[in-house]
Design a protein around this motif. Sequence first.
Motif, PDB file in Angstrom:
ATOM      1  N   GLU A   1      43.879  37.153  45.998  1.00  0.00           N
ATOM      2  CA  GLU A   1      43.063  37.711  47.077  1.00  0.00           C
ATOM      3  C   GLU A   1      42.297  36.550  47.716  1.00  0.00           C
ATOM      4  N   ASP A   2      41.653  36.805  48.840  1.00  0.00           N
ATOM      5  CA  ASP A   2      40.917  35.749  49.538  1.00  0.00           C
ATOM      6  C   ASP A   2      39.822  35.121  48.671  1.00  0.00           C
ATOM      7  N   ASP A   3      39.257  35.887  47.752  1.00  0.00           N
ATOM      8  CA  ASP A   3      38.189  35.375  46.889  1.00  0.00           C
ATOM      9  C   ASP A   3      38.719  34.751  45.593  1.00  0.00           C
ATOM     10  N   GLY A   4      40.047  34.635  45.484  1.00  0.00           N
ATOM     11  CA  GLY A   4      40.634  33.974  44.328  1.00  0.00           C
ATOM     12  C   GLY A   4      41.132  34.897  43.239  1.00  0.00           C
ATOM     13  N   LEU A   5      40.734  36.147  43.234  1.00  0.00           N
ATOM     14  CA  LEU A   5      41.175  37.079  42.194  1.00  0.00           C
ATOM     15  C   LEU A   5      42.696  37.211  42.236  1.00  0.00           C
ATOM     16  N   ALA A   6      43.331  37.054  41.088  1.00  0.00           N
ATOM     17  CA  ALA A   6      44.782  37.214  41.007  1.00  0.00           C
ATOM     18  C   ALA A   6      45.135  38.669  41.291  1.00  0.00           C
ATOM     19  N   MET A   7      46.101  38.874  42.176  1.00  0.00           N
ATOM     20  CA  MET A   7      46.516  40.238  42.490  1.00  0.00           C
ATOM     21  C   MET A   7      47.175  40.863  41.266  1.00  0.00           C
ATOM     22  N   SER A   8      46.814  42.112  41.016  1.00  0.00           N
ATOM     23  CA  SER A   8      47.322  42.838  39.863  1.00  0.00           C
ATOM     24  C   SER A   8      47.123  44.321  40.091  1.00  0.00           C
ATOM     25  N   SER A   9      48.018  45.114  39.544  1.00  0.00           N
ATOM     26  CA  SER A   9      47.840  46.572  39.635  1.00  0.00           C
ATOM     27  C   SER A   9      46.568  46.994  38.910  1.00  0.00           C
ATOM     28  N   ARG A  10      46.136  46.225  37.929  1.00  0.00           N
ATOM     29  CA  ARG A  10      44.923  46.561  37.182  1.00  0.00           C
ATOM     30  C   ARG A  10      43.671  46.514  38.058  1.00  0.00           C
TER      31      ARG A  10
ATOM     32  N   ALA B   1      43.059  47.887  40.719  1.00  0.00           N
ATOM     33  CA  ALA B   1      42.752  49.208  41.267  1.00  0.00           C
ATOM     34  C   ALA B   1      41.800  49.995  40.359  1.00  0.00           C
ATOM     35  N   TYR B   2      41.719  49.623  39.091  1.00  0.00           N
ATOM     36  CA  TYR B   2      40.844  50.318  38.143  1.00  0.00           C
ATOM     37  C   TYR B   2      39.396  49.816  38.199  1.00  0.00           C
ATOM     38  N   LEU B   3      39.157  48.734  38.920  1.00  0.00           N
ATOM     39  CA  LEU B   3      37.810  48.180  39.017  1.00  0.00           C
ATOM     40  C   LEU B   3      36.965  49.009  39.983  1.00  0.00           C
ATOM     41  N   THR B   4      35.707  49.248  39.615  1.00  0.00           N
ATOM     42  CA  THR B   4      34.778  49.866  40.557  1.00  0.00           C
ATOM     43  C   THR B   4      34.463  48.830  41.636  1.00  0.00           C
ATOM     44  N   PRO B   5      33.893  49.235  42.756  1.00  0.00           N
ATOM     45  CA  PRO B   5      33.535  48.239  43.777  1.00  0.00           C
ATOM     46  C   PRO B   5      32.627  47.124  43.237  1.00  0.00           C
ATOM     47  N   ALA B   6      31.680  47.484  42.387  1.00  0.00           N
ATOM     48  CA  ALA B   6      30.789  46.462  41.813  1.00  0.00           C
ATOM     49  C   ALA B   6      31.566  45.516  40.897  1.00  0.00           C
ATOM     50  N   GLN B   7      32.454  46.058  40.090  1.00  0.00           N
ATOM     51  CA  GLN B   7      33.267  45.221  39.205  1.00  0.00           C
ATOM     52  C   GLN B   7      34.204  44.327  40.011  1.00  0.00           C
ATOM     53  N   ARG B   8      34.756  44.877  41.092  1.00  0.00           N
ATOM     54  CA  ARG B   8      35.669  44.093  41.931  1.00  0.00           C
ATOM     55  C   ARG B   8      34.960  42.867  42.498  1.00  0.00           C
TER      56      ARG B   8
ATOM     57  N   ALA C   1      41.104  35.499  29.504  1.00  0.00           N
ATOM     58  CA  ALA C   1      41.139  36.965  29.506  1.00  0.00           C
ATOM     59  C   ALA C   1      39.704  37.462  29.374  1.00  0.00           C
ATOM     60  N   ALA C   2      39.429  38.543  30.102  1.00  0.00           N
ATOM     61  CA  ALA C   2      38.097  39.132  30.066  1.00  0.00           C
ATOM     62  C   ALA C   2      38.220  40.610  30.426  1.00  0.00           C
ATOM     63  N   THR C   3      37.193  41.351  30.107  1.00  0.00           N
ATOM     64  CA  THR C   3      37.162  42.753  30.506  1.00  0.00           C
ATOM     65  C   THR C   3      35.967  42.984  31.422  1.00  0.00           C
ATOM     66  N   LEU C   4      36.182  43.877  32.353  1.00  0.00           N
ATOM     67  CA  LEU C   4      35.120  44.403  33.203  1.00  0.00           C
ATOM     68  C   LEU C   4      35.195  45.908  33.035  1.00  0.00           C
ATOM     69  N   GLY C   5      34.210  46.479  32.367  1.00  0.00           N
ATOM     70  CA  GLY C   5      34.293  47.894  32.026  1.00  0.00           C
ATOM     71  C   GLY C   5      35.495  48.109  31.128  1.00  0.00           C
ATOM     72  N   ASN C   6      36.373  49.036  31.495  1.00  0.00           N
ATOM     73  CA  ASN C   6      37.578  49.310  30.711  1.00  0.00           C
ATOM     74  C   ASN C   6      38.801  48.531  31.201  1.00  0.00           C
ATOM     75  N   THR C   7      38.609  47.677  32.187  1.00  0.00           N
ATOM     76  CA  THR C   7      39.727  46.958  32.782  1.00  0.00           C
ATOM     77  C   THR C   7      39.823  45.552  32.212  1.00  0.00           C
ATOM     78  N   ARG C   8      40.993  45.234  31.709  1.00  0.00           N
ATOM     79  CA  ARG C   8      41.243  43.912  31.129  1.00  0.00           C
ATOM     80  C   ARG C   8      41.960  43.059  32.162  1.00  0.00           C
ATOM     81  N   LEU C   9      41.411  41.869  32.408  1.00  0.00           N
ATOM     82  CA  LEU C   9      41.972  40.951  33.398  1.00  0.00           C
ATOM     83  C   LEU C   9      42.407  39.658  32.719  1.00  0.00           C
TER      84      LEU C   9
END
Length: 181
Positions: A68-77, A79-86, A160-168
């Motif tokens: 993504e423009d902010d560097g986050l690797a694109m992943s189907s996961r 979509a599980y992030l809340t706006p704050a987590q994103r 590897a890290a988690t944000l809420g229930n989402t593992r990235l």
Amino acid sequence: RNPGRSEGSMRPGFFEGVATVVLKFFNVIRPTHAYFGQKDYQQCCVVRALVRDLLLPIQIVVVPIVREDDGLAMSSRNAYLTPAQRQQAPVLYKALSAAKHAYRVDGVASGNSLRQRMTHVFEASATDCQLQYISIADKVNLTEIQGDVDRRTGAVVCVAATLGNTRLIDNIELPGATDPS
């Protein structure tokens, strides 16, 4: 093996399952080429070893990470992030980028120093991100680097890290002198 700092240590049996499913797929489809995303770097290494060890006539092609423009690797996961987590999720790429900068620009080669720099980025970010591991390993066999990164061959840095229930998960290569430009 990479105890404590890999997908294999975090998810016991995962790579054995991947190898089994991929081999079955290869046996049914009989491809000449197979494409895997670099975001799953450790999985790509397992598949390459599988193909090499079993003498399968398949070329493994690793496709670069799309970000993504902010560097986050694109992943189907994602979509599980809340706006704050994103908004917090790019800390993984910031930490990886800090390690690459320290290696390339500041001349830091110590695996422990690179890990410390990445950990500092996580701690300074004040996110809800829970760090699971930072691995600095050989790019081929994933052996964890205990001392300095060999500047001839470079290394791969995986996180590897988690944000809420989402593992990235994410990674970045530290280039070696022998790498193509």
